[in-house]
Write a protein that holds these residues in place. Sequence first.
Motif, PDB file in Angstrom:
ATOM      1  N   MET A   1      32.944  39.260  45.598  1.00  0.00           N
ATOM      2  CA  MET A   1      32.767  40.007  44.355  1.00  0.00           C
ATOM      3  C   MET A   1      31.449  39.591  43.716  1.00  0.00           C
ATOM      4  N   ASN A   2      30.807  40.573  43.191  1.00  0.00           N
ATOM      5  CA  ASN A   2      29.560  40.257  42.520  1.00  0.00           C
ATOM      6  C   ASN A   2      29.829  39.905  41.048  1.00  0.00           C
ATOM      7  N   MET A   3      28.832  39.455  40.351  1.00  0.00           N
ATOM      8  CA  MET A   3      28.976  38.973  38.985  1.00  0.00           C
ATOM      9  C   MET A   3      29.421  40.075  38.027  1.00  0.00           C
ATOM     10  N   ALA A   4      28.954  41.283  38.177  1.00  0.00           N
ATOM     11  CA  ALA A   4      29.320  42.382  37.281  1.00  0.00           C
ATOM     12  C   ALA A   4      30.814  42.700  37.396  1.00  0.00           C
ATOM     13  N   THR A   5      31.356  42.666  38.613  1.00  0.00           N
ATOM     14  CA  THR A   5      32.778  42.949  38.807  1.00  0.00           C
ATOM     15  C   THR A   5      33.633  41.854  38.180  1.00  0.00           C
ATOM     16  N   LYS A   6      33.223  40.596  38.344  1.00  0.00           N
ATOM     17  CA  LYS A   6      33.967  39.480  37.753  1.00  0.00           C
ATOM     18  C   LYS A   6      33.969  39.568  36.221  1.00  0.00           C
ATOM     19  N   LEU A   7      32.812  39.877  35.653  1.00  0.00           N
ATOM     20  CA  LEU A   7      32.708  39.978  34.196  1.00  0.00           C
ATOM     21  C   LEU A   7      33.539  41.144  33.666  1.00  0.00           C
ATOM     22  N   THR A   8      33.524  42.250  34.348  1.00  0.00           N
ATOM     23  CA  THR A   8      34.316  43.406  33.937  1.00  0.00           C
ATOM     24  C   THR A   8      35.809  43.099  34.017  1.00  0.00           C
ATOM     25  N   ALA A   9      36.246  42.433  35.067  1.00  0.00           N
ATOM     26  CA  ALA A   9      37.659  42.077  35.202  1.00  0.00           C
ATOM     27  C   ALA A   9      38.080  41.099  34.111  1.00  0.00           C
ATOM     28  N   PHE A  10      37.211  40.148  33.792  1.00  0.00           N
ATOM     29  CA  PHE A  10      37.520  39.180  32.740  1.00  0.00           C
ATOM     30  C   PHE A  10      37.648  39.870  31.387  1.00  0.00           C
TER      31      PHE A  10
END
Length: 75
Positions: A1-10
Amino acid sequence: MNMATKLTAFLLGLAVVFGAAYGVGQVTGPGTPAVETHHDDPGPANPERDAPEHEAPEHDDPGTGSHPPEHGPDR
Protein backbone atom coordinates in the motif's frame (compact mmCIF):
# COMPACT_ATOMS: atom_id res chain seq x y z
CA MET A 1 0.00 0.00 0.00
CA ASN A 2 1.20 3.42 -0.77
CA MET A 3 1.13 6.35 1.66
CA ALA A 4 -2.02 7.97 0.20
CA THR A 5 -4.04 4.76 0.66
CA LYS A 6 -2.86 4.35 4.26
CA LEU A 7 -3.71 7.97 5.09
CA THR A 8 -7.14 7.70 3.50
CA ALA A 9 -7.91 4.49 5.41
CA PHE A 10 -6.79 6.07 8.68
CA LEU A 11 -8.92 9.19 8.17
CA LEU A 12 -11.91 7.06 7.17
CA GLY A 13 -11.46 4.99 10.34
CA LEU A 14 -11.33 8.15 12.46
CA ALA A 15 -14.51 9.43 10.83
CA VAL A 16 -16.28 6.14 11.59
CA VAL A 17 -15.17 6.13 15.24
CA PHE A 18 -16.11 9.77 15.84
CA GLY A 19 -19.40 9.34 13.98
CA ALA A 20 -20.27 6.34 16.17
CA ALA A 21 -19.39 8.29 19.33
CA TYR A 22 -21.56 11.18 18.19
CA GLY A 23 -24.48 8.85 17.45
CA VAL A 24 -24.21 7.17 20.86
CA GLY A 25 -24.12 10.60 22.49
CA GLN A 26 -27.27 11.64 20.65
CA VAL A 27 -29.12 8.47 21.69
CA THR A 28 -28.15 8.59 25.36
CA GLY A 29 -28.60 12.32 25.81
CA PRO A 30 -26.87 14.57 28.33
CA GLY A 31 -25.76 13.18 31.67
CA THR A 32 -27.42 14.22 34.90
CA PRO A 33 -25.66 14.63 38.24
CA ALA A 34 -26.23 11.76 40.68
CA VAL A 35 -26.80 14.11 43.62
CA GLU A 36 -27.89 17.71 43.50
CA THR A 37 -25.69 20.02 45.53
CA HIS A 38 -26.77 23.35 46.96
CA HIS A 39 -24.01 25.79 47.82
CA ASP A 40 -26.42 28.23 49.49
CA ASP A 41 -26.80 26.19 52.67
CA PRO A 42 -23.61 25.97 54.77
CA GLY A 43 -24.89 22.80 56.44
CA PRO A 44 -24.68 21.87 60.09
CA ALA A 45 -22.00 23.45 62.23
CA ASN A 46 -18.85 21.37 62.53
CA PRO A 47 -16.72 22.47 65.51
CA GLU A 48 -13.60 20.74 64.20
CA ARG A 49 -13.93 22.35 60.78
CA ASP A 50 -14.86 25.81 62.10
CA ALA A 51 -12.07 25.94 64.73
CA PRO A 52 -9.02 28.02 63.90
CA GLU A 53 -6.00 25.99 62.89
CA HIS A 54 -3.59 27.69 65.28
CA GLU A 55 -4.73 29.21 68.52
CA ALA A 56 -2.79 32.00 70.21
CA PRO A 57 -0.72 30.94 73.23
CA GLU A 58 -2.18 31.72 76.63
CA HIS A 59 0.99 33.44 77.87
CA ASP A 60 3.98 35.26 76.40
CA ASP A 61 6.65 32.80 77.61
CA PRO A 62 8.97 32.24 74.62
CA GLY A 63 9.98 28.79 75.93
CA THR A 64 11.87 26.63 73.45
CA GLY A 65 9.95 27.74 70.35
CA SER A 66 11.34 28.17 66.88
CA HIS A 67 12.36 31.82 67.42
CA PRO A 68 16.11 32.43 67.75
CA PRO A 69 17.37 34.21 70.88
CA GLU A 70 17.58 37.98 70.61
CA HIS A 71 21.17 38.11 71.91
CA GLY A 72 23.91 35.61 71.27
CA PRO A 73 26.10 34.15 74.01
CA ASP A 74 28.87 36.36 75.37
CA ARG A 75 32.30 34.95 74.51
